[in-house]
Design a protein around this motif. Structure first.
Motif, short mmCIF file in Angstrom:
data_model
loop_
_atom_site.label_atom_id
_atom_site.label_comp_id
_atom_site.label_asym_id
_atom_site.label_seq_id
_atom_site.Cartn_x
_atom_site.Cartn_y
_atom_site.Cartn_z
N ARG A 183 0.81 -1.21 0.00
CA ARG A 183 0.00 0.00 0.00
C ARG A 183 0.85 1.27 0.00
O ARG A 183 1.03 1.93 1.02
N LEU A 184 1.38 1.61 -1.17
CA LEU A 184 2.18 2.82 -1.29
C LEU A 184 1.99 3.43 -2.67
O LEU A 184 2.17 2.76 -3.70
N GLY A 185 1.62 4.70 -2.67
CA GLY A 185 1.45 5.44 -3.91
C GLY A 185 1.97 6.85 -3.73
O GLY A 185 2.54 7.18 -2.68
N TYR A 186 1.76 7.69 -4.74
CA TYR A 186 2.17 9.08 -4.59
C TYR A 186 1.42 9.97 -5.57
O TYR A 186 0.89 9.52 -6.59
N ILE A 187 1.37 11.24 -5.21
CA ILE A 187 0.76 12.29 -6.04
C ILE A 187 1.85 13.31 -6.33
O ILE A 187 2.57 13.73 -5.43
N ALA A 188 1.97 13.70 -7.58
CA ALA A 188 2.88 14.78 -7.96
C ALA A 188 2.06 15.88 -8.61
O ALA A 188 1.23 15.61 -9.50
#
Length: 393
Positions: free
Chosen positions: A247-252
């Motif tokens: 469970r790891l994501g990101y927003i740029a």
């Protein structure tokens, strides 16, 4: 008593159609049936060993406490370098927020952007959270069609005709779930032009960007002229590195909005898991051939399925360029999507997802995930063919 206190919006908020199929398949398994799972978008590969070792070492080193809400600085640095190298995007560390999976990223971006009565343009078919979460927020989704006859490229005139004064954003997903299609450079260029002309935010989901076939090329719309300042790019580690359970994501996104994204994310989740973030740094900085080997296997599976499923009378599919999904056209079987998925589950013991789970344009289709072993895939093809032959008798 407590049921009476539920918010009214929960009366119409749906259960995930994908999870519904999974639950039914698991129920059959509990009664001794051998089910081939092709319903979940979950890589069947183990997480690469070098990533697991990094996580274990992080725990041993005592990295078990909160981080800053936006994520470990070293991870944001690694993501920044990745975006520059692979996507031709320049983001500072304060333009990146690390989330608990991409799902949390979707909710965070929507909640930060959309007020009640705002409109957001979404593809049809679409991954269900992009359709359902705006409704939870009181916003309205307006769909634009991705059709097989158009090779799943959008009709730009249709999109423009659906833009109103209430339209705040447009969602694009490429490579696409559930279609396996990729938006062409021309399609992205036209969408970018509309976004600039009508002052729209762009939410782009690029979680499958590394899973590409037949020399297909992925383009990040934020790299187009004048698009970074209006684009929120969502990505993560689940698909590329087979880290779904981590469970790891990101927003740029642009600096002017990211403090608000981070503020909202902090209230929802505090921060992503510390030792998982350490593992993600290692995933990005020490990768060798692990991803390429997985993609090679997906390519072989995809080629086998496209070749053999298209031989079955009544079933056809296009050749996907990315992700690990086939969108099977079953219109000639004389069944609805729901009937076909149920039939193949109970007769062939192959779990598939009705296309209508992803929107009205999914009628007449079922989604198949080929994130499964070649042995299981070959057995599934045999079972599906036998089930179709049974229909003729």
């Amino acid at each position: 008593m407590l049921k009476e206190k539920l918010a009214k919006r929960m009366n119409t908020f749906p259960l995930s159609g994908i999870r519904k199929v999974q639950a039914e398949a698991k129920e059959l398994e509990s009664h001794g049936e051998n089910i081939i799972h092709m319903e979940m978008g979950m890589p069947d590969f183990d997480t690469p060993e070098y990533i697991k070792k990094a996580c274990i070492q992080s725990i041993k080193d005592g990295h078990v406490f909160y981080t800053v809400g936006a994520g470990l600085l070293d991870l944001r640095k690694a993501i920044s370098k990745k975006l520059e190298k692979e996507n031709h995007l320049t983001y500072s560390t304060d333009e990146i927020v690390v989330t608990i999976g991409l799902s949390a990223g979707i909710f965070t971006v929507y909640a930060a952007l959309l007020d009640a009565e705002d409109e957001v343009l979404i593809p049809n078919p679409v991954y269900p959270p992009y359709l359902n979460i705006p409704h939870l927020l009181g916003a309205k989704t307006i769909d634009y069609s991705l059709l097989e006859i158009n090779n799943y490229q959008p009709d730009i005139t249709e999109i423009e005709n659906k833009i109103t004064k209430k339209t705040k954003a447009i969602v694009i997903i490429s490579p696409n779930n559930p279609l396996g299609s990729i938006l062409t450079y021309d399609s992205l260029q036209h969408i970018a032009k509309l976004a600039i002309q009508y002052n729209l935010a762009v939410i782009t989901d690029e979680i499958y960007e590394r899973i590409l076939f037949d020399k297909a090329v992925h383009y990040s719309i934020a790299s187009f002229p004048h698009m970074k300042e209006r684009t929120l790019t969502l990505n993560g580690f689940s698909k590329t590195y087979s880290m779904t359970g981590w469970r790891l994501g990101y927003i740029a996104g642009p600096k002017e909005i990211m403090p608000d994204i981070n503020k909202l994310h902090g209230h929802m989740n505090s921060c992503a898991t510390t030792f998982v973030q350490d593992a993600a740094i290692t995933a990005l900085t020490e990768e060798h051939e692990e991803v390429e080997k997985m993609v090679t296997a997906y390519q072989q599976r995809k080629d086998y399925l496209v070749r053999n499923l298209n031989k079955i009378e009544g079933i056809s599919c296009t050749n996907p360029q990315g992700a690990f999904y086939l969108f099977l056209n079953i219109k000639k079987l004389g069944m609805t999507s729901e009937e076909a998925a149920s039939y193949f589950l109970h007769t062939a013991h192959v779990a598939l997802v009705p296309g209508t789970v992803f929107g009205s344009n999914g009628a007449g289709y079922i989604r198949m995930s080929f994130a499964n072993s070649m042995k299981e895939i070959k057995t599934a093809c045999f079972r599906i063919q036998a089930a179709v032959e049974k229909l003729k008798k």
